[in-house]
Motif scaffolding. Structure first.
Motif, mmCIF file in Angstrom:
data_model
loop_
_atom_site.group_PDB
_atom_site.id
_atom_site.type_symbol
_atom_site.label_atom_id
_atom_site.label_comp_id
_atom_site.label_asym_id
_atom_site.label_seq_id
_atom_site.Cartn_x
_atom_site.Cartn_y
_atom_site.Cartn_z
ATOM 1 N N PRO A 1 25.884 61.277 88.728
ATOM 2 C CA PRO A 1 25.214 60.232 89.499
ATOM 3 C C PRO A 1 24.008 60.732 90.273
ATOM 4 N N SER A 2 23.004 59.884 90.337
ATOM 5 C CA SER A 2 21.830 60.136 91.164
ATOM 6 C C SER A 2 21.466 58.834 91.857
ATOM 7 N N PRO A 3 20.812 58.906 93.002
ATOM 8 C CA PRO A 3 20.523 57.672 93.733
ATOM 9 C C PRO A 3 19.494 56.814 93.023
ATOM 10 N N SER A 4 19.746 55.511 92.998
ATOM 11 C CA SER A 4 18.738 54.578 92.523
ATOM 12 C C SER A 4 17.818 54.253 93.699
ATOM 13 N N LEU B 1 27.212 51.884 87.603
ATOM 14 C CA LEU B 1 26.703 51.753 88.968
ATOM 15 C C LEU B 1 27.840 51.957 89.959
ATOM 16 N N ALA B 2 27.513 52.491 91.107
ATOM 17 C CA ALA B 2 28.498 52.613 92.195
ATOM 18 C C ALA B 2 27.814 52.337 93.519
ATOM 19 N N VAL B 3 28.499 51.586 94.397
ATOM 20 C CA VAL B 3 28.017 51.328 95.754
ATOM 21 C C VAL B 3 28.815 52.188 96.716
ATOM 22 N N ARG B 4 28.133 52.918 97.565
ATOM 23 C CA ARG B 4 28.813 53.724 98.581
ATOM 24 C C ARG B 4 28.914 52.959 99.896
ATOM 25 N N VAL C 1 23.107 52.677 96.279
ATOM 26 C CA VAL C 1 23.580 52.477 94.909
ATOM 27 C C VAL C 1 23.256 53.726 94.099
ATOM 28 N N TRP C 2 24.284 54.254 93.431
ATOM 29 C CA TRP C 2 24.123 55.439 92.595
ATOM 30 C C TRP C 2 24.369 55.055 91.148
ATOM 31 N N THR C 3 23.616 55.659 90.248
ATOM 32 C CA THR C 3 23.668 55.257 88.849
ATOM 33 C C THR C 3 23.723 56.475 87.936
ATOM 34 N N TRP C 4 24.246 56.270 86.729
ATOM 35 C CA TRP C 4 24.249 57.337 85.732
ATOM 36 C C TRP C 4 24.428 56.720 84.347
ATOM 37 N N GLY C 5 24.111 57.481 83.320
ATOM 38 C CA GLY C 5 24.229 57.007 81.952
ATOM 39 C C GLY C 5 22.883 56.686 81.345
ATOM 40 N N GLU C 6 22.875 55.758 80.411
ATOM 41 C CA GLU C 6 21.663 55.422 79.671
ATOM 42 C C GLU C 6 20.703 54.616 80.530
#
Length: 934
Positions: free
Chosen positions: A89-92, A408-411, A416-421
């Motif tokens: 994950p990296s921050p959006s 997507l993940a909300v902390r 919002v942190w995202t990863w993948g395509e």
């Protein structure tokens, strides 16, 4: 390399970098934040907790700072750049969020101020910003405020406002917006005839809502079980789902739906081909059925064709399709009834991606399982998992969303942190593709030892390393990297079971390997080791010729084709002269014969066979108007050929300018690539082309939507542009949307393995260098052209001209042969003269004079100097001395006299530069004949 059969491609707008700062400032201002606050609160270092689980990754030996080796540019969606980037994950660029949702290739977020934001694919207006242009940064959905819930469908989006109304935007061909029409909308419109809504869910092309009275309503595409010959019209306004009362939560899968009643029971309806309804059958249901023995449920989620439920005790149950391990039970067997995931406890939320699942635990950690070919599991690799694994470097999570291949993940702090395509920008971090950014100058590919040969499949890459092993990385959906096809490779891993590889080739679904014993091996499926192609021996070159075909050239000049299916017998191609090189296109084959002519057969709808027609050919035919060819290459629907004079020619599909002639018109006969000379290597991808010149510089043209041309832009090019790598490029490979460049510090193949050594006589001294300083005012550079010949460039300190005319109008006559060396004169610029030596024997001397030339001020050039040529040969018997035995061995290998001007870097005549050739070249350059000329 080869791809699926499709000629007409599409390019998407790349607007993110031009709008990035404006959008981010707008986002921060509306959130009441400054850039400094965002940076301090959301730094990556601050986000990584001490207890983060970091799965193992391949540990490479450190590389030297020397910038040689393998470089890559373009799309990295499947890890085909081999850059070793972590899929974590990296921050959006989204802050202050309270909920997120994803279904396919776009993302939707609800912020605490009631505004709705979206990013990613926007072909149907699903971002709601009034356009149909994709975005890789969040943009606000127009006209929406006071929102309390959001949901993303495949190509549409939903929101519930605090007044209980539902609003929708995006695709509407099946009535999924519920506004009474089938017109797509790029701004939100109110769903008709429904109020008092407390929750919504969106599937593939349908929408579901729960009202405050516990009833469920649905609109959009009819699901399996509802269709009949009499009922084919989609529901364009909400209709009540009969038989459901007291519902507190709903979820939508691809074509099925789930509902939780207040009593904790779960009900399901819709498609059931994989058992996703959980009723013990595969029968689709038009009306809801209760899932037996599933009680005390508080939340449900629908994946592509699987379902999930969480009980009040925090246990997760899963059922339906399991081919990628998305049920998390350690198997890949479908389940028709729910089964508990033993490895999970204390779960508070779940979501289903298309073929994977994600859960949030009570302690804020996040877990995932299933398909991972796009890095959607967030676990530092792209290997699938049939059991839950912890997402790396992320905690304090309160909500999740899962799409087709991104998560997507909300902390707790609203970030919002995202990863993948992120091929459509759906990660919302300002980039397309996996990190690092797709559009950069080419990136170094870490290998244990530098590569000596490279190849590109459609979405995977191959290299033969200096350690004598084959390395592979990128997509592995068909097992083309070796091992389990569900895995993938963010970084290069060795293909096991192969010794002494000398050539490699990649396709869409498989890889081919050639070993020094002349045998061919197929890498495909779930085999632990490559499969031998029976019936093929003495092979010197290989290519892939489509989705399931391979091509081989044997030492006697015969071409064979074979299926990659186990047990099929190779077939010889009739009607050809002796062949020296082959190239495989998407569904066509090129062959180069001993006389320098090119032959082609197969599909021809874009003119890729070069015969002046677009008619397919089952038997080989000569390419029109092309001779003296020394090298060939094939893209998916276009062809390339290098002539002995160093010019590059192309024909076939040209929709993105991949022929390099300054147009986008298809060509059924060869045309010269604009602005390139002294070309020594070429490669064709799906819609782009690459070339390397004798000076070691690389050039690219054609499609550039993922930065595959390596020029640092997204701009398509219909003429060549310089690739952002330094000199020394000796080999190229092109995939669908990525490119590979091999650089070497050695005298570069594909320059000849047997070359002419040049010495300049100054005051009785022999200076054996490749660049020579003459007495003022002249300088001379000497270099060898591919496969024979020598170029001498004399550079003057001032413009030169012919007596009586412009330098461009003056062509000096050839003096014929002098001491067994012939030469001609031509001009390349006003301050230089090019001498081309076409024929060299073992030792020869050439007197170089400048008759009829003057400086621009009419000062006569009366310079006369002498060049001496000596033949370099490899130390074949490795005794440290180049002798007559070595020379005889080389002549036998080439099957021709050394001095006939047809020198080859390709010592074993395989059609490619491989490990054995490179060793030969190294020996050649370390053992120089120093005999003086007569």
């Amino acid at each position: 390399m080869h791809a699926v059969k499709r000629i007409n491609g599409s390019s998407r707008g790349r607007v993110c970098w031009s709008a990035w700062l404006l959008v981010m400032m707008t986002s921060m201002l509306s959130a009441g934040l400054s850039y400094g606050q965002w940076s301090a609160d959301e730094s990556l270092a601050a986000a990584i907790s001490d207890d983060t689980i970091a799965p193992e990754s391949f540990d490479y030996p450190s590389r030297s700072e020397e910038s040689y080796g393998l470089w890559a540019s373009g799309s990295n969606t499947y890890g085909q750049l081999g850059s070793g980037a972590d899929w974590i994950p990296s921050p959006s660029l989204m802050n202050d969020a309270v909920a997120v949702s994803a279904r396919a290739d776009h993302s939707v977020a609800l912020r605490s101020d009631g505004t709705v934001w979206a990013w990613g694919m926007n072909w149907s207006g699903q971002l709601g910003d009034g356009t149909f242009v994709g975005q890789c940064v969040p943009v606000q959905v127009l006209g929406l405020h006071d929102a309390v819930a959001v949901a993303a469908g495949r190509y549409h989006s939903l929101a519930v406002r605090s007044d209980g109304t539902v609003w929708a935007w995006g695709e509407n061909s099946s009535g999924e917006l519920g506004d009474g029409t089938t017109i797509r909308r790029s701004v939100a419109v109110q769903v008709l005839d429904i109020t008092d809504v407390v929750a919504v869910a969106a599937g593939d092309a349908h929408s579901v809502a729960v009202k405050a009275d516990g009833t469920v309503w649905k609109w959009g595409k009819d699901q399996p079980g509802q269709r009949s010959e009499e009922t084919t019209i989609s529901q364009v306004v909400p209709a009540q789902v009969l038989g459901l009362q007291d519902v507190v939560a709903v979820a939508a899968g691809f074509e099925h739906d789930l509902a939780v009643k207040a009593d904790g029971t779960v009900w399901a309806w819709g498609a059931n081909s994989s058992g996703q309804l959980g009723d013990g059958t595969t029968i689709p249901r038009a009306t809801p059925v209760q899932i037996p023995d599933l009680l005390d449920v508080v939340a449900v989620a629908g994946g592509g064709r699987h379902s999930l439920a969480v009980t009040s005790e925090g246990r997760v149950w899963a059922w339906g399709e399991n081919g990628s391990g998305q049920l998390g039970d350690g198997t890949r067997l479908d389940r028709l009834t729910p089964g508990v995931i033993v490895a999970l406890a204390d779960v508070v939320a779940v979501t289903g991606g298309f073929s994977y699942s994600v859960a949030v635990a009570g302690d804020g950690t996040i877990w995932s399982w299933g398909e991972n070919n796009r890095g959607q599991l967030g676990i530092r690799s792209v290997s699938w998992s049939s059991g839950p694994v912890r997402v790396a470097n992320l905690g304090s999570v309160v909500g999740v969303g899962a799409g087709f291949g991104h998560t997507l993940a909300v902390r707790q702090n609203g970030s919002v942190w995202t990863w993948g395509e992120s091929g459509n920008g759906q990660l919302g971090n300002g980039t397309y593709g996996f990190p690092p950014l797709e559009v950069t100058p080419p990136l170094a590919v870490p290998l244990p030892e530098d590569a000596v040969a490279i190849a590109a499949g459609v979405r995977h890459s191959l290299a033969i390393g200096g350690d004598g092993r084959v390395w592979a990385w990128g997509e592995n959906s068909y097992g083309q990297l070796g091992g389990d096809p569900r895995g993938g490779g963010r970084a290069a891993q060795p293909i096991l079971g192969i010794e002494n590889p000398i050539a490699i080739s990649g396709s869409t679904t498989f890889s081919l390997l050639l070993t020094a014993d002349g045998r061919v091996w197929i890498v495909r499926g779930s085999q632990d080791e490559p499969t031998l192609v029976e019936g093929l021996n003495d092979v010197v070159a290989i290519e892939s010729g489509g989705l399931s075909r391979g091509v081989a050239l044997t030492a006697d000049g015969t071409i064979w084709t074979f299926s990659v299916a186990v047990g099929t017998q190779p077939e010889a191609v009739a009607g050809l002269p002796r062949i020296t090189a082959i190239a495989g296109g998407g569904y066509f084959i090129l062959a180069l014969d001993v006389d320098g002519f090119v032959w082609a057969w197969g599909e021809n709808e874009a003119g890729q066979l070069g015969d002046g027609t677009t008619d397919d050919r089952d038997v080989p035919a000569r390419v029109v108007g092309l001779d003296n060819v020394v090298q060939i290459a094939a893209g998916i629907w276009h062809s390339l050929a290098i002539r002995a004079d160093g010019t590059l020619w192309a024909w076939g599909l040209n929709s993105y300018g991949q022929l390099g002639d300054g147009t986008t018109e298809n060509r059924s006969v060869p045309v010269q690539v604009t602005g390139l000379s002294q070309v020594v290597a070429a490669a064709g991808g799906t819609y782009h082309s690459l070339a390397a010149k004798a000076d070691g510089m690389a050039w690219g043209w054609g499609a550039n939507s993922s930065g595959q041309l390596g020029d640092g832009t997204w701009i398509n090019r219909n003429t060549p542009v310089r690739v952002g790598v330094e000199r020394g490029v000796v080999a190229l490979a092109a995939g669908n949307q990525h490119s590979l460049f091999l650089r070497t510090p050695f005298p570069p193949p594909p320059g000849p393995a047997i070359v002419a050594a040049v010495s300049w006589m100054q005051h009785g001294r022999w200076d054996e260098r490749f660049v020579y300083d003459l007495l003022s005012p002249n300088a001379v550079e000497c270099r060898v052209e591919p496969r024979g010949g020598l170029v001498i460039i004399v550079t003057f300190d001032a413009p030169i001209q012919c007596q009586g005319g412009s330098v461009y109008d003056c062509v000096l006559a050839s003096d014929g042969e002098v001491m067994s060396a012939s030469y001609t004169h031509s001009y390349t610029a006003q301050d230089s003269l090019v001498v081309r030596v076409n024929h060299v024997t073992d030792r020869a001397a050439l007197t170089l004079a400048f008759p009829n030339l003057t400086h621009a001020d009419d000062t006569e050039l009366a310079v006369t100097d002498e060049l001496c040529f000596g033949i370099l040969n490899g130390d074949v018997n490795a005794d440290g001395v180049v002798n007559i035995f070595d020379l005889v061995a080389v002549r036998n290998q080439l099957d021709q006299p050394v001095g006939d001007g047809n020198f080859r870097a390709d010592v074993n005549v395989s059609g490619k530069i491989d490990l054995s050739d490179l060793d030969f070249i190294r020996n050649a350059m370390n053992n120089v004949l120093t005999a003086t000329c007569p």
